[in-house]
Design a protein around this motif. Structure first.
Motif, PDB file in Angstrom:
ATOM      1  N   PHE A   1      -5.947  14.405   1.649  1.00 48.86           N
ATOM      2  CA  PHE A   1      -6.689  15.058   0.589  1.00 48.86           C
ATOM      3  C   PHE A   1      -5.816  15.723  -0.465  1.00 48.86           C
ATOM      4  O   PHE A   1      -6.327  16.345  -1.363  1.00 48.86           O
ATOM      5  CB  PHE A   1      -7.633  16.107   1.176  1.00 48.86           C
ATOM      6  N   SER A   2      -4.501  15.639  -0.366  1.00 49.32           N
ATOM      7  CA  SER A   2      -3.671  16.344  -1.332  1.00 49.32           C
ATOM      8  C   SER A   2      -2.812  15.408  -2.169  1.00 49.32           C
ATOM      9  O   SER A   2      -2.007  15.860  -2.956  1.00 49.32           O
ATOM     10  CB  SER A   2      -2.760  17.341  -0.598  1.00 49.32           C
ATOM     11  N   SER A   3      -2.968  14.093  -1.990  1.00 47.51           N
ATOM     12  CA  SER A   3      -2.130  13.146  -2.712  1.00 47.51           C
ATOM     13  C   SER A   3      -2.686  12.869  -4.100  1.00 47.51           C
ATOM     14  O   SER A   3      -3.834  13.157  -4.410  1.00 47.51           O
ATOM     15  CB  SER A   3      -2.033  11.831  -1.923  1.00 47.51           C
ATOM     16  N   THR A   4      -1.836  12.305  -4.924  1.00 46.07           N
ATOM     17  CA  THR A   4      -2.257  11.878  -6.255  1.00 46.07           C
ATOM     18  C   THR A   4      -2.419  10.368  -6.268  1.00 46.07           C
ATOM     19  O   THR A   4      -1.809   9.659  -5.471  1.00 46.07           O
ATOM     20  CB  THR A   4      -1.233  12.293  -7.315  1.00 46.07           C
ATOM     21  N   ALA A   5      -3.234   9.881  -7.171  1.00 44.92           N
ATOM     22  CA  ALA A   5      -3.527   8.451  -7.217  1.00 44.92           C
ATOM     23  C   ALA A   5      -2.326   7.665  -7.719  1.00 44.92           C
ATOM     24  O   ALA A   5      -1.629   8.115  -8.627  1.00 44.92           O
ATOM     25  CB  ALA A   5      -4.727   8.202  -8.128  1.00 44.92           C
ATOM     26  N   PRO A   6      -2.083   6.496  -7.133  1.00 43.88           N
ATOM     27  CA  PRO A   6      -1.026   5.634  -7.672  1.00 43.88           C
ATOM     28  C   PRO A   6      -1.353   5.239  -9.113  1.00 43.88           C
ATOM     29  O   PRO A   6      -2.510   5.057  -9.470  1.00 43.88           O
ATOM     30  CB  PRO A   6      -1.065   4.406  -6.756  1.00 43.88           C
ATOM     31  N   LYS A   7      -0.334   5.115  -9.921  1.00 43.99           N
ATOM     32  CA  LYS A   7      -0.545   4.749 -11.321  1.00 43.99           C
ATOM     33  C   LYS A   7      -0.907   3.273 -11.437  1.00 43.99           C
ATOM     34  O   LYS A   7      -0.661   2.475 -10.544  1.00 43.99           O
ATOM     35  CB  LYS A   7       0.715   5.048 -12.133  1.00 43.99           C
ATOM     36  N   ASN A   8      -1.506   2.940 -12.574  1.00 45.17           N
ATOM     37  CA  ASN A   8      -1.786   1.552 -12.951  1.00 45.17           C
ATOM     38  C   ASN A   8      -2.760   0.848 -12.007  1.00 45.17           C
ATOM     39  O   ASN A   8      -2.673  -0.368 -11.809  1.00 45.17           O
ATOM     40  CB  ASN A   8      -0.480   0.747 -13.033  1.00 45.17           C
ATOM     41  N   THR A   9      -3.680   1.605 -11.407  1.00 44.90           N
ATOM     42  CA  THR A   9      -4.749   0.981 -10.629  1.00 44.90           C
ATOM     43  C   THR A   9      -6.088   1.514 -11.128  1.00 44.90           C
ATOM     44  O   THR A   9      -6.196   2.675 -11.521  1.00 44.90           O
ATOM     45  CB  THR A   9      -4.630   1.289  -9.122  1.00 44.90           C
ATOM     46  N   THR A  10      -7.112   0.665 -11.109  1.00 45.38           N
ATOM     47  CA  THR A  10      -8.454   1.117 -11.434  1.00 45.38           C
ATOM     48  C   THR A  10      -9.062   1.762 -10.199  1.00 45.38           C
ATOM     49  O   THR A  10      -8.541   1.643  -9.079  1.00 45.38           O
ATOM     50  CB  THR A  10      -9.338  -0.054 -11.872  1.00 45.38           C
ATOM     51  N   LEU A  11     -10.174   2.438 -10.394  1.00 40.43           N
ATOM     52  CA  LEU A  11     -10.848   3.078  -9.265  1.00 40.43           C
ATOM     53  C   LEU A  11     -11.281   2.046  -8.227  1.00 40.43           C
ATOM     54  O   LEU A  11     -11.102   2.241  -7.026  1.00 40.43           O
ATOM     55  CB  LEU A  11     -12.061   3.865  -9.759  1.00 40.43           C
ATOM     56  N   LYS A  12     -11.828   0.937  -8.669  1.00 33.52           N
ATOM     57  CA  LYS A  12     -12.285  -0.088  -7.719  1.00 33.52           C
ATOM     58  C   LYS A  12     -11.113  -0.716  -6.975  1.00 33.52           C
ATOM     59  O   LYS A  12     -11.190  -0.979  -5.764  1.00 33.52           O
ATOM     60  CB  LYS A  12     -13.093  -1.156  -8.443  1.00 33.52           C
ATOM     61  N   GLU A  13     -10.004  -0.960  -7.688  1.00 33.69           N
ATOM     62  CA  GLU A  13      -8.814  -1.515  -7.031  1.00 33.69           C
ATOM     63  C   GLU A  13      -8.274  -0.550  -5.986  1.00 33.69           C
ATOM     64  O   GLU A  13      -7.898  -0.969  -4.868  1.00 33.69           O
ATOM     65  CB  GLU A  13      -7.728  -1.816  -8.072  1.00 33.69           C
ATOM     66  N   ARG A  14      -8.241   0.743  -6.313  1.00 27.58           N
ATOM     67  CA  ARG A  14      -7.746   1.731  -5.352  1.00 27.58           C
ATOM     68  C   ARG A  14      -8.677   1.843  -4.160  1.00 27.58           C
ATOM     69  O   ARG A  14      -8.222   1.971  -3.017  1.00 27.58           O
ATOM     70  CB  ARG A  14      -7.594   3.091  -6.042  1.00 27.58           C
ATOM     71  N   LEU A  15      -9.970   1.770  -4.416  1.00 27.56           N
ATOM     72  CA  LEU A  15     -10.936   1.837  -3.330  1.00 27.56           C
ATOM     73  C   LEU A  15     -10.759   0.651  -2.378  1.00 27.56           C
ATOM     74  O   LEU A  15     -10.825   0.815  -1.148  1.00 27.56           O
ATOM     75  CB  LEU A  15     -12.348   1.849  -3.910  1.00 27.56           C
ATOM     76  N   ALA A  16     -10.522  -0.519  -2.924  1.00 30.49           N
ATOM     77  CA  ALA A  16     -10.300  -1.699  -2.084  1.00 30.49           C
ATOM     78  C   ALA A  16      -9.080  -1.525  -1.183  1.00 30.49           C
ATOM     79  O   ALA A  16      -9.039  -2.039  -0.063  1.00 30.49           O
ATOM     80  CB  ALA A  16     -10.139  -2.938  -2.958  1.00 30.49           C
ATOM     81  N   GLU A  17      -8.072  -0.793  -1.659  1.00 29.18           N
ATOM     82  CA  GLU A  17      -6.885  -0.518  -0.844  1.00 29.18           C
ATOM     83  C   GLU A  17      -7.168   0.517   0.240  1.00 29.18           C
ATOM     84  O   GLU A  17      -6.618   0.451   1.347  1.00 29.18           O
ATOM     85  CB  GLU A  17      -5.746  -0.026  -1.731  1.00 29.18           C
ATOM     86  N   LEU A  18      -8.043   1.478  -0.078  1.00 35.16           N
ATOM     87  CA  LEU A  18      -8.294   2.579   0.850  1.00 35.16           C
ATOM     88  C   LEU A  18      -9.278   2.230   1.960  1.00 35.16           C
ATOM     89  O   LEU A  18      -9.203   2.798   3.058  1.00 35.16           O
ATOM     90  CB  LEU A  18      -8.816   3.795   0.079  1.00 35.16           C
ATOM     91  N   ILE A  19     -10.200   1.327   1.690  1.00 35.37           N
ATOM     92  CA  ILE A  19     -11.251   1.035   2.680  1.00 35.37           C
ATOM     93  C   ILE A  19     -10.690   0.563   4.016  1.00 35.37           C
ATOM     94  O   ILE A  19     -11.082   1.083   5.071  1.00 35.37           O
ATOM     95  CB  ILE A  19     -12.265   0.030   2.100  1.00 35.37           C
TER      96      ILE A  19
END
Length: 464
Positions: free
Chosen positions: A22-40
């Motif tokens: 809960f304390s990390s920052t989002a990787p750069k150059n990814t969209t929300l949907k792309e990041r969600l696909a990585e996290l699921i």
């Protein structure tokens, strides 16, 4: 009476795993949907691990009084976006409201967090970059148009129909173009449910300003609806649609308002309703329309309207700049008349609501001399002691509703029946984020067990 900031210094215990997530920052150059696909996939493994380690353990006893008391305090839901601590208040993915105000991206020249960043945080547990938030603003602007038939539905509603009823009608009608409903009919794999749910959730949030703006202008005669500006953020566009886009302080208020009203864990009526209806695989439009119908109740979202009605009646009765003694007498008269003091007390909180505190700090910065704001502060210094003396509340402190109406009315948004619509726009963020994760994690149909009073008596008779 103690200081205006009656908040606890006690910090909840957060595990090292929770801190890491809960304390990390989002990787750069990814969209929300792309990041969600990585996290699921990561979260699927995390849930699998938690269930393997703790799935058969008891999470606490259930008291008969809880069944009769509206399931108050009964642990029964998984809600990832936020957790409500009785003393500290809400945390969004582990972050307090002040931390969100500090860490989330802001508009150029602005001081309040952009709701786009809060939504990213609710969905991923990560703080997005300024660029990611800007792209999310553009995405929502591109999705913002509502179908002509929905416009016609709203235009045909009589102005006497409550704005929340109109809001629910319009959101329900958006189901016509649901990506999830179509994908389900086409036989999409359960593992892929989250994709069309994400698209529907993005469309839902994006279209709410146009719906809210159309309702406001139809009901209150504010003229033709302006177009969404793709270069502006979500709150700025909402403010413009309501006719307040030229007032930067109001725009800032909307950024704060949406952020702090977005989510309040899963047990409140609007959040739980959205999760429950979504568990039947109703699409996000149908699920959120149900949420809105719960939010419209006077014990939930309608409370901010009730507060301002009470304050207005008080001012008309005892006048502006009334003495403390006059305010006390009015409060006592309210209680002795069999009514509650609206905006005070909360089902969970046992301290001043941090959302109230955030709004008070905004008022101190932008409207310190406003008479209604001064009355709100005066009441805060008086009401808790009276409630404690009267034995009327386990929690005598103010909640978010005790303050929001005073801020909106200061800037000219005085139509109290519309206030819950703004609450509804905000609450979509939390409900939508959880619906996405429920479909990603394969959350099942909710089906708790119910008992009759006769069955309860028989259970304990048989045990005797």
């Amino acid at each position: 009476m103690a200081s205006i900031l009656r908040t606890s210094r006690t910090k909840p215990v957060w595990s090292s795993l929770a801190r890491a997530r809960f304390s990390s920052t989002a990787p750069k150059n990814t969209t929300l949907k792309e990041r969600l696909a990585e996290l699921i996939p990561l979260e699927l493994e995390n849930v699998k691990r938690v269930r393997a380690e703790h799935g058969k353990k008891s999470f606490g006893p259930v008291l008969v009084d809880q069944l009769y008391g509206g399931m108050r305090g009964l642990p029964a839901l998984i809600w990832d976006g936020s957790v409500l601590d009785a003393d500290e208040g809400i945390r969004f993915r582990g972050k307090t409201i002040p931390e969100c105000q500090e860490l989330l991206p802001k508009a150029p020249g602005g001081a309040e967090p952009l709701p786009e960043g809060l939504f990213w945080l609710l969905v991923t547990g990560e703080v997005p970059t300024q660029e990611q938030v800007t792209e999310l603003s553009k995405d929502w602007a591109a999705r913002s148009a509502i179908p002509e038939f929905v416009e016609e539905i709203l235009d045909r509603c009589p102005p006497t129909l409550h704005p929340m009823s109109q809001f629910s009608l319009a959101v329900t009608a958006l189901n016509h173009n649901s990506a999830f409903a179509k994908a389900y009919q086409d036989g999409v794999s359960k593992k892929e449910y989250w994709g069309p749910t994400f698209e529907d959730s993005m469309d839902l949030i994006a279209k709410l300003p146009n719906i809210a703006g159309r309702i406001y202008r139809n009901v209150y005669g504010q003229g033709k609806l302006p177009a969404i500006d793709p270069a502006k953020d979500y709150s700025h566009n909402l403010s413009t649609l309501l006719g307040f886009g030229d007032n930067q302080a109001f725009v800032e208020l909307m950024r704060l308002y949406i952020t702090i009203h977005s989510d309040h864990e899963g047990g409140n009526v609007s959040a739980h309703t959205g999760k429950l209806v979504g568990s039947a695989l109703s699409d996000p439009f149908l699920a959120f329309a149900a949420s809105l119908n719960g939010l419209a109740g006077p014990l939930h979202g309608l409370a901010n309207q009730e507060v301002l009605v009470w304050l207005s009646k008080m001012q008309s009765k005892i006048g502006k700049n009334a003495s403390d003694e006059a305010v006390k007498e009015y409060v006592w008269a309210t209680l002795k008349g069999g009514q509650v003091v609206p905006g005070y007390g909360h089902a969970v909180l046992r301290k001043t609501d941090p959302r109230y505190t955030a709004q008070r700090e905004f008022a101190l910065k932008h409207l310190p001399e406003d008479p209604l704001f001064k009355l709100v502060g005066q009441i805060y210094n008086i009401v808790p002691d009276i409630l404690l003396e009267a034995g009327k509340a386990k929690n005598p402190w103010p909640n978010v509703d005790a303050h929001s109406g005073a801020l909106l009315s200061h800037y000219g948004l005085t139509q109290m029946q519309f206030y819950t619509v703004l609450f509804g726009v905000s609450r979509a963020f939390g409900v939508a984020a959880q619906l996405i994760w429920d479909r990603a994690l394969g959350a099942p149909l909710e089906r708790p067990k119910s008992y009759s009073t006769q069955a309860i008596e028989k259970i304990f008779k048989d045990k005797a």
